[in-house]
Design an enzyme around this catalytic site. Sequence first.
Site, mmCIF file in Angstrom:
data_model
loop_
_atom_site.group_PDB
_atom_site.id
_atom_site.type_symbol
_atom_site.label_atom_id
_atom_site.label_comp_id
_atom_site.label_asym_id
_atom_site.label_seq_id
_atom_site.Cartn_x
_atom_site.Cartn_y
_atom_site.Cartn_z
ATOM 1 N N LYS A 114 0.653 -0.846 0.040
ATOM 2 C CA LYS A 114 0.078 0.096 -0.132
ATOM 3 C C LYS A 114 0.799 1.554 -0.562
ATOM 4 O O LYS A 114 1.791 1.544 0.327
ATOM 5 C CB LYS A 114 -0.903 -0.098 1.268
ATOM 6 C CG LYS A 114 0.005 -0.506 2.417
ATOM 7 C CD LYS A 114 0.409 0.270 3.311
ATOM 8 C CE LYS A 114 0.525 1.766 3.641
ATOM 9 N NZ LYS A 114 1.845 2.514 4.260
ATOM 10 N N TYR A 198 -4.025 4.054 6.352
ATOM 11 C CA TYR A 198 -5.148 2.759 7.268
ATOM 12 C C TYR A 198 -6.550 3.752 7.699
ATOM 13 O O TYR A 198 -7.586 2.926 8.393
ATOM 14 C CB TYR A 198 -4.076 2.925 8.299
ATOM 15 C CG TYR A 198 -3.123 1.927 7.886
ATOM 16 C CD1 TYR A 198 -3.249 0.321 7.998
ATOM 17 C CD2 TYR A 198 -1.566 2.904 7.249
ATOM 18 C CE1 TYR A 198 -2.164 0.032 7.604
ATOM 19 C CE2 TYR A 198 -0.606 1.762 7.244
ATOM 20 C CZ TYR A 198 -0.859 0.294 6.730
ATOM 21 O OH TYR A 198 0.596 -0.391 6.623
HETATM 22 P P1 NDP Z 1 12.010 1.220 2.445
HETATM 23 O O1 NDP Z 1 13.033 3.121 2.404
HETATM 24 O O2 NDP Z 1 12.604 0.889 4.124
HETATM 25 O O3 NDP Z 1 13.014 0.671 1.679
HETATM 26 C C1 NDP Z 1 12.346 0.378 0.127
HETATM 27 C C2 NDP Z 1 13.877 -0.221 -0.505
HETATM 28 O O4 NDP Z 1 12.931 -0.142 -1.916
HETATM 29 C C3 NDP Z 1 14.864 0.054 -0.454
HETATM 30 O O5 NDP Z 1 15.964 -0.482 0.876
HETATM 31 C C4 NDP Z 1 15.757 -0.004 -2.147
HETATM 32 O O6 NDP Z 1 15.726 -2.059 -1.582
HETATM 33 C C5 NDP Z 1 14.224 0.052 -2.662
HETATM 34 N N1 NDP Z 1 14.882 0.923 -3.628
HETATM 35 C C6 NDP Z 1 14.885 0.881 -5.280
HETATM 36 N N2 NDP Z 1 14.716 2.147 -5.849
HETATM 37 C C7 NDP Z 1 14.565 3.165 -4.265
HETATM 38 C C8 NDP Z 1 14.959 4.380 -4.150
HETATM 39 N N3 NDP Z 1 14.104 5.231 -5.592
HETATM 40 N N4 NDP Z 1 14.469 4.862 -3.379
HETATM 41 C C9 NDP Z 1 14.123 4.340 -2.210
HETATM 42 N N5 NDP Z 1 14.048 2.949 -2.052
HETATM 43 C C10 NDP Z 1 14.292 2.099 -3.277
HETATM 44 O O7 NDP Z 1 10.435 2.025 2.288
HETATM 45 P P2 NDP Z 1 9.937 0.656 3.376
HETATM 46 O O8 NDP Z 1 10.124 -1.002 3.229
HETATM 47 O O9 NDP Z 1 9.416 1.286 4.665
HETATM 48 O O10 NDP Z 1 8.496 0.676 2.705
HETATM 49 C C11 NDP Z 1 7.917 0.405 0.609
HETATM 50 C C12 NDP Z 1 7.048 0.006 0.614
HETATM 51 O O11 NDP Z 1 6.061 -0.716 1.385
HETATM 52 C C13 NDP Z 1 6.245 0.932 0.177
HETATM 53 O O12 NDP Z 1 5.117 1.313 -0.258
HETATM 54 C C14 NDP Z 1 5.599 0.895 1.590
HETATM 55 O O13 NDP Z 1 4.507 2.335 1.638
HETATM 56 C C15 NDP Z 1 5.381 -0.343 2.075
HETATM 57 N N6 NDP Z 1 5.396 -0.477 3.456
HETATM 58 C C16 NDP Z 1 3.629 -1.383 4.214
HETATM 59 C C17 NDP Z 1 3.777 -1.482 5.371
HETATM 60 C C18 NDP Z 1 2.558 -1.932 5.938
HETATM 61 O O14 NDP Z 1 2.380 -2.416 7.049
HETATM 62 N N7 NDP Z 1 1.997 -3.231 5.118
HETATM 63 C C19 NDP Z 1 4.677 -1.144 6.494
HETATM 64 C C20 NDP Z 1 6.207 -0.181 5.998
HETATM 65 C C21 NDP Z 1 5.708 0.022 4.849
HETATM 66 P P3 NDP Z 1 17.105 -2.425 -1.927
HETATM 67 O O15 NDP Z 1 17.822 -1.393 -1.518
HETATM 68 O O16 NDP Z 1 16.912 -3.761 -2.212
HETATM 69 O O17 NDP Z 1 17.011 -2.295 -3.748
#
Ligand code: NDP
Length: 341
Positions: A114, A198
């Site tokens: 989401k 949410y």
């Molecule tokens: P993070 O910033 O922690 O992680 C995002 C990951 O995406 C990065 O670590 C990286 O992984 C990859 N990535 C690729 N391109 C980019 C870029 N240009 N900038 C940043 N990151 C990039 O985010 P979250 O894990 O917190 O959130 C990710 C998604 O999950 C969002 O859509 C958020 O809304 C959703 N979410 C949902 C939750 C829920 O409870 N359902 C809780 C938290 C988040 P790599 O280094 O491996 O390429």
Amino acid sequence: NEQSNKTKMANRKDGKLGIALVGLGNYATNQLAPALQQTEHCTLAGIVTGTPSKIPVWKERYGIVDKNIYNYDNYDSIKDNPDIDIIYVVLPNSMHAEYTIRGFEAGKHVICEKPMAITVEECDGMIAAAKKANRDLSIGYRLHFDPYNLEMVRSGTKKIYGEIKKISGGFGFRANPSQWRLTQKYAGGGPLMDLGIYVIQGMCYTTGMEPLAVTAQEGEKTDFERFREVEQSLTWQFEFPGGITGEGRTSYNDGMNFLKAEAEKGVFELTSAFNYTGQRGSTPDGPMNFPRVNQQAKQMDGIVLAIKNNKPSIVPSEMGRRDVKYLQAVYEAMRTGKRIE
Ligand code: NDP
């Protein structure tokens, strides 16, 4: 397509479907991967990452084999990998549409985090791609698998305490969110996209209704540096059918975490509503008391069971699209100061 799908699943020794996580950030690393150690119907089979330094830990911790490790360039070749049945997109919001559509082009089912995307048009493209591939698209709405939130659904939609008159909710915390979350281009907005969604969900699943119109006001900005591009906080008012009012709040600066329904025979509410754990709630009959679950494990198993049994998803893409439509409507109301139908 359906036949090849079933055959493939039947051939899998343990009957579990293989999931590949795309984007190894905070949520994938700290919630989804550990939850996949507790799932009954699916397993962590692969990863897609743009950060090679993350790979050794994942290999060691989860025994992921080299042939199931991808980056964003060779991601499309995942179509040739029979270990992976489902792509789980856990990337910044602006990347959801592209990686979901590429997942379908690779012939996989997709779970997308989401908010489903930033615009309704993107959602339409994702849904069309799912249809074309004859694969399932579900959204990572974990609270549809949480017993406390499900009790709100039951109380509201079965009218256990009579008709709801008013529904309110708030989700916010004092946060230092990752940079992309404060960037319009990547996040599509501020706390509304991340947390307010949410509250919108909670209002809809508790009432069993969809709002007809909305007004909204941006909150006061105190940190102009961090909130250059997106709102710091926001309040909105939904009009539901039958004169039910909805009051929502979200913020990256103030703590709040509740969902409250005021009904004819009293109040039922969650005073801790939206976190991964620690839900608290009460009804006119007393405090809620349900077993603790791993929401993410339940969510993934629930989605996978629907796929296996050829049933509609509990958290379908149409619901994700609907919410993006409401997010956009709230922003439009906020920007214009008008009541948006
Ligand atoms: P993070 O910033 O922690 O992680 C995002 C990951 O995406 C990065 O670590 C990286 O992984 C990859 N990535 C690729 N391109 C980019 C870029 N240009 N900038 C940043 N990151 C990039 O985010 P979250 O894990 O917190 O959130 C990710 C998604 O999950 C969002 O859509 C958020 O809304 C959703 N979410 C949902 C939750 C829920 O409870 N359902 C809780 C938290 C988040 P790599 O280094 O491996 O390429």
